[in-house]
Structures are given as structure tokens and as C-alpha cells.
Design a protein around this motif. Structure first.
Motif, mmCIF file in Angstrom:
data_model
loop_
_atom_site.group_PDB
_atom_site.id
_atom_site.type_symbol
_atom_site.label_atom_id
_atom_site.label_comp_id
_atom_site.label_asym_id
_atom_site.label_seq_id
_atom_site.Cartn_x
_atom_site.Cartn_y
_atom_site.Cartn_z
ATOM 1 N N PHE A 1 40.815 59.315 40.051
ATOM 2 C CA PHE A 1 42.240 59.582 40.127
ATOM 3 C C PHE A 1 43.013 58.409 39.548
ATOM 4 C CE2 PHE A 1 40.482 62.400 43.263
ATOM 5 C CZ PHE A 1 41.294 63.529 43.200
ATOM 6 N N VAL A 2 44.177 58.689 39.016
ATOM 7 C CA VAL A 2 45.038 57.633 38.486
ATOM 8 C C VAL A 2 45.617 56.862 39.668
ATOM 9 C CG1 VAL A 2 47.111 57.107 37.171
ATOM 10 C CG2 VAL A 2 45.621 58.989 36.451
ATOM 11 N N ASP A 3 45.382 55.544 39.712
ATOM 12 C CA ASP A 3 45.879 54.742 40.836
ATOM 13 C C ASP A 3 46.784 53.600 40.397
ATOM 14 O OD1 ASP A 3 44.049 53.128 39.617
ATOM 15 O OD2 ASP A 3 42.746 52.854 41.361
ATOM 16 N N LYS A 4 47.062 53.541 39.093
ATOM 17 C CA LYS A 4 47.945 52.487 38.596
ATOM 18 C C LYS A 4 48.929 53.061 37.584
ATOM 19 C CE LYS A 4 44.518 48.779 39.047
ATOM 20 N NZ LYS A 4 43.747 47.735 38.321
ATOM 21 N N LYS A 5 50.170 52.581 37.650
ATOM 22 C CA LYS A 5 51.181 53.032 36.692
ATOM 23 C C LYS A 5 50.839 52.613 35.267
ATOM 24 C CE LYS A 5 55.077 53.105 39.935
ATOM 25 N NZ LYS A 5 56.423 52.568 40.252
ATOM 26 N N SER A 6 50.000 51.608 35.150
ATOM 27 C CA SER A 6 49.608 51.138 33.811
ATOM 28 C C SER A 6 48.869 52.225 33.032
ATOM 29 C CB SER A 6 48.732 49.888 33.912
ATOM 30 O OG SER A 6 47.558 50.155 34.664
ATOM 31 N N TYR A 7 48.372 53.267 33.743
ATOM 32 C CA TYR A 7 47.700 54.378 33.061
ATOM 33 C C TYR A 7 48.631 55.042 32.056
ATOM 34 C CZ TYR A 7 44.902 58.649 32.475
ATOM 35 O OH TYR A 7 44.158 59.667 31.967
ATOM 36 N N LEU A 8 49.921 55.011 32.366
ATOM 37 C CA LEU A 8 50.911 55.649 31.493
ATOM 38 C C LEU A 8 51.221 54.807 30.267
ATOM 39 C CD1 LEU A 8 53.388 56.955 34.224
ATOM 40 C CD2 LEU A 8 51.433 58.138 33.200
ATOM 41 N N GLY A 9 50.877 53.518 30.298
ATOM 42 C CA GLY A 9 51.117 52.662 29.140
ATOM 43 C C GLY A 9 52.575 52.326 28.958
ATOM 44 N N GLY A 10 52.862 51.766 27.771
ATOM 45 C CA GLY A 10 54.236 51.394 27.450
ATOM 46 C C GLY A 10 54.785 52.244 26.326
ATOM 47 N N MET A 11 56.063 52.051 26.038
ATOM 48 C CA MET A 11 56.714 52.829 24.985
ATOM 49 C C MET A 11 56.092 52.564 23.627
ATOM 50 S SD MET A 11 59.117 54.703 26.343
ATOM 51 C CE MET A 11 60.332 55.047 25.078
ATOM 52 N N LEU A 12 55.726 51.309 23.394
ATOM 53 C CA LEU A 12 55.096 50.931 22.124
ATOM 54 C C LEU A 12 53.725 50.337 22.410
ATOM 55 C CD1 LEU A 12 58.169 49.245 20.372
ATOM 56 C CD2 LEU A 12 57.318 51.556 20.023
ATOM 57 N N ASN A 13 52.849 50.450 21.442
ATOM 58 C CA ASN A 13 51.488 49.949 21.620
ATOM 59 C C ASN A 13 51.251 48.798 20.644
ATOM 60 O OD1 ASN A 13 48.868 49.734 22.481
ATOM 61 N ND2 ASN A 13 48.113 51.487 21.304
ATOM 62 N N LEU A 14 52.116 47.779 20.750
ATOM 63 C CA LEU A 14 52.102 46.706 19.752
ATOM 64 C C LEU A 14 50.824 45.873 19.837
ATOM 65 C CD1 LEU A 14 55.826 45.513 20.047
ATOM 66 C CD2 LEU A 14 54.827 47.065 18.357
ATOM 67 N N ASN A 15 50.314 45.668 21.027
ATOM 68 C CA ASN A 15 49.146 44.813 21.195
ATOM 69 C C ASN A 15 47.855 45.609 21.369
ATOM 70 O OD1 ASN A 15 50.750 42.437 21.171
ATOM 71 N ND2 ASN A 15 51.341 42.839 23.307
ATOM 72 N N ASN A 16 47.955 46.922 21.183
ATOM 73 C CA ASN A 16 46.787 47.797 21.319
ATOM 74 C C ASN A 16 46.091 47.592 22.671
ATOM 75 O OD1 ASN A 16 45.078 49.830 20.426
ATOM 76 N ND2 ASN A 16 43.634 48.403 19.484
ATOM 77 N N ASN A 17 46.911 47.469 23.731
ATOM 78 C CA ASN A 17 46.354 47.189 25.059
ATOM 79 C C ASN A 17 46.536 48.355 26.022
ATOM 80 O OD1 ASN A 17 49.078 47.037 25.345
ATOM 81 N ND2 ASN A 17 49.116 45.033 26.350
ATOM 82 N N ASN A 18 46.903 49.527 25.523
ATOM 83 C CA ASN A 18 46.988 50.704 26.374
ATOM 84 C C ASN A 18 45.593 51.209 26.686
ATOM 85 O OD1 ASN A 18 49.796 51.006 26.786
ATOM 86 N ND2 ASN A 18 50.031 51.864 24.738
ATOM 87 N N ARG A 19 45.482 52.023 27.716
ATOM 88 C CA ARG A 19 44.179 52.581 28.085
ATOM 89 C C ARG A 19 43.656 53.466 26.950
ATOM 90 N NH1 ARG A 19 45.047 57.784 28.260
ATOM 91 N NH2 ARG A 19 46.992 58.581 29.129
ATOM 92 N N PRO A 20 42.350 53.745 26.940
ATOM 93 C CA PRO A 20 41.802 54.657 25.925
ATOM 94 C C PRO A 20 42.378 56.064 26.083
ATOM 95 C CG PRO A 20 40.064 53.396 27.008
ATOM 96 C CD PRO A 20 41.318 53.147 27.789
#
Length: 337
Positions: free
Chosen positions: A163-182
Motif C-alpha cells: 500500500f502507498v504509505d508516503k506522499k512522496s509516491y505522488l512525486g513532484g510537479m517536475l522531475n528535474l533530478n529524476n528522483n521520482n519513484r519508478p
């Protein structure tokens, strides 16, 4: 067809039947030309099936409109197609085109069925869904037999439910550092589908751009090709950033013919259908994408396509090519009169 006496069509029923009349009159013209310029017997049989389905849907639409005393649209006729014009596209392109056409049919007719009450309309839409399914399956079988079916990427998935347990799963508006989840498999599905749809659109627009008679229509198709190229690059990057391959349709050959098989009116109508399909695909994909940067990209690309659509509508209006759908009376205007 069964006819319900004294039961008028609703606005949504008129809408879908009117649109079906227009779209199938268009499809008949396109498929007649494809059939006149195909070599492979298996692909020819699939094209013939598609033409038979379009003729059947056209006749059903015509009958329903006439039973409701609705004026028939002008649509498209033999004057809008020259089947004897030289070949413009490859046999393989025809299969990819039919795959996309059947997918659109399933989507449009499926949504319309859920709004219909009239028995004749429900019968028509149910049959249209069935024949669109048959066309998709026949097309898929032909693509598979020729090694042309574009499969989405194979991926490794977890062996447990999570289950999704962190808001970071949604990522950010931009993916400048390529650090969003797969990417998840739902996002991959929509991205790959939009790569394929835009690749087909790119080839189609390239062909139509070199045969259109009007300079404005040629330039418009060229712009459409450039937009498709750009969107393919955007979606491909989404996949490659996660080390996923970007499957592409191949053998989408466009010949060097400059003889137009279609009227400029039909070419512009064809382009508007592609635009409507893209906007629908992007809206669905955006809603299904939980990564914010991906959803934002779909919104941005939709805005670009919508402006392109507006420019196309201007060309069609100027040339009296844009047929007006049925609409209600202008009661405010009548009251002022």
C-alpha cells in the motif's frame, strides 16, 4: 431494426447516431482507398471486414435518423476519395491504423451505450461494440502472425501486495533530478499506448501533408506531424528514464506519391478525429497517473493539442467544411425577435 413508435431520440442518442453517420461515411472512403492499394491477402481480408462494418454502421445510423425525422448529415461521399490514386502507405501501416480505429470504436460506442435508452440505439451500439471487438481481434491476429504486434514492455513486479504509505509516491510537479519513484504498470500502459498512437499519427500526417491540395492544409498536416514527433519523444523519455524500452510500430512507410486520394475536407476531418482521440487518451491517462509530473505533462500536451484543434477548426470554418451538429433553438434570440 425494431422501431419504438412515438418515442423520440434523446439529445445523447441523436449525438451518437449523428456522429456515427459522419464517421462511418468517412471510414468508408478511407477503407475503399486502402483496399485498392493493398497487396497482402491477409491484410486485405481485414480491411474488407472493416469496410463491411463501416457500411453496416452507416446504414444503421441512417435508418435511425430517418425514423426520428432527423435531417441526414452530408458527411462524405465518393467525391471525397479517389481509390485509383497511387499508393501512399504500406500494408503494415493499414494494420496499425485498423488497430487504432477499432480501439477508438470500442471506447466511443461503449461510452455511448451507457447513455442510451432507445431500444434501436442500444441494439445498434451493442452490435457496433461486438463488431469493433471482432475487428480488433482480427487485426491483432494479423499483426501477431506477421511479427508486427507492438507489445508493451515486460517488467519485474513485487511478489507481495503493498500500500502507498508516503506522499512522496505522488512525486513532484517536475522531475528535474529524476528522483521520482519508478513507473507503475498502469502508467506504463498509458505511456506506451500514446507512443504507439502518436507514431501512427506521425506517419499519417506525413503522408497527408505531401498530398493535400491546399497550402494551408499541407502546412497544418506538417504541424500535426511535428507535434506527434515531439509527443513521441516526451513519452519515450518517460520510459527510458526508468530504463524501460519504448516499443515502436515499424514499417510505417510513406511513399513519395504527391497525388491526393482524398479531398482536403476529408483530410481536415481526419485530423480532427485524431485530435479528439488524443485529447481523450491524454485525459484518461492523466486521471490514471499517480505521479504528479506525469499527470502535469499530459495536461501540458493536451493544451498544445487543443490549440492545434482550434487552428484546424478555423481552416474548416473558412472553407465551409465544418458540418454543424444538431442543436437546440436559440430561445433567447427568438425572444428578442
Amino acid at each position: 431494426m425494431r422501431q419504438e413508435k412515438n418515442l423520440r431520440l434523446t439529445s445523447s442518442e441523436i449525438s451518437v447516431v449523428w456522429s456515427s453517420y459522419q464517421n462511418n461515411s468517412f471510414s468508408i472512403c478511407i477503407l475503399k482507398y486502402f483496399l485498392a492499394n493493398v497487396d497482402d491477402p491477409e491484410i486485405k481480408s481485414v480491411l474488407q471486414l472493416a469496410l463491411n462494418i463501416s457500411v453496416q454502421n452507416f446504414n444503421f445510423s441512417k435508418e435511425i435518423l430517418q425514423n426520428d425525422n432527423q435531417p441526414l448529415p452530408i458527411g462524405f461521399t465518393d467525391e471525397d476519395v479517389s481509390p485509383n490514386a497511387p499508393r501512399l502507405f504500406s500494408d503494415s501501416f493499414y494494420l496499425y491504423y485498423l488497430k487504432n480505429m477499432s480501439k477508438v470504436g470500442l471506447s466511443v460506442y461503449g461510452v455511448a451505450l451507457a447513455t442510451a435508452a432507445h431500444a434501436d440505439v442500444r441494439q445498434f451500439l451493442s452490435q457496433a461494440i461486438q463488431t469493433s471487438t471482432e475487428l480488433y481481434n482480427k487485426t491483432a491476429e494479423a499483426l501477431l502472425s506477421k511479427g508486427l504486434f507492438v507489445r508493451p514492455p515486460y517488467v519485474t513486479t513485487p511478489d507481495h501486495v503493498d500500500f502507498v504509505d508516503k506522499k512522496s509516491y505522488l512525486g513532484g510537479m517536475l522531475n528535474l533530478n529524476n528522483n521520482n519513484r519508478p513507473l507503475n504498470v498502469i502508467e506504463i500502459t498509458h505511456i506506451e499506448a500514446n507512443v504507439e498512437a502518436n507514431s501512427i499519427g506521425k506517419a499519417l500526417m506525413a503522408g497527408l501533408a505531401q498530398v493535400a491540395k491546399s497550402k494551408k492544409v499541407r502546412n497544418y498536416c506538417t504541424e500535426g506531424k511535428e507535434i506527434a514527433v515531439k509527443h513521441v519523444q516526451v513519452f519515450t523519455t518517460m520510459l527510458t528514464d526508468d530504463d524501460l524500452p519504448s516499443p515502436m510500430p515499424w514499417d510505417l512507410e510513406v511513399t513519395d506519391s504527391t497525388v491526393s486520394p482524398f479531398s482536403d475536407k476529408l483530410i481536415m476531418f481526419h485530423t480532427t478525429l485524431l485530435i479528439a482521440s488524443s485529447i481523450s487518451n491524454y485525459a484518461t491517462a492523466s486521471a490514471a497517473s499517480l505521479r504528479t509530473d506525469i499527470a502535469t505533462s499530459y495536461v501540458r500536451l493536451t493544451t498544445e493539442v487543443a490549440q492545434f484543434a482550434k487552428n484546424g477548426a478555423d481552416i474548416m470554418i473558412k472553407n465551409a467544411w465544418l458540418e454543424q451538429p444538431p442543436q437546440i433553438p436559440n430561445h433567447k434570440g427568438l425572444a428578442k425577435g
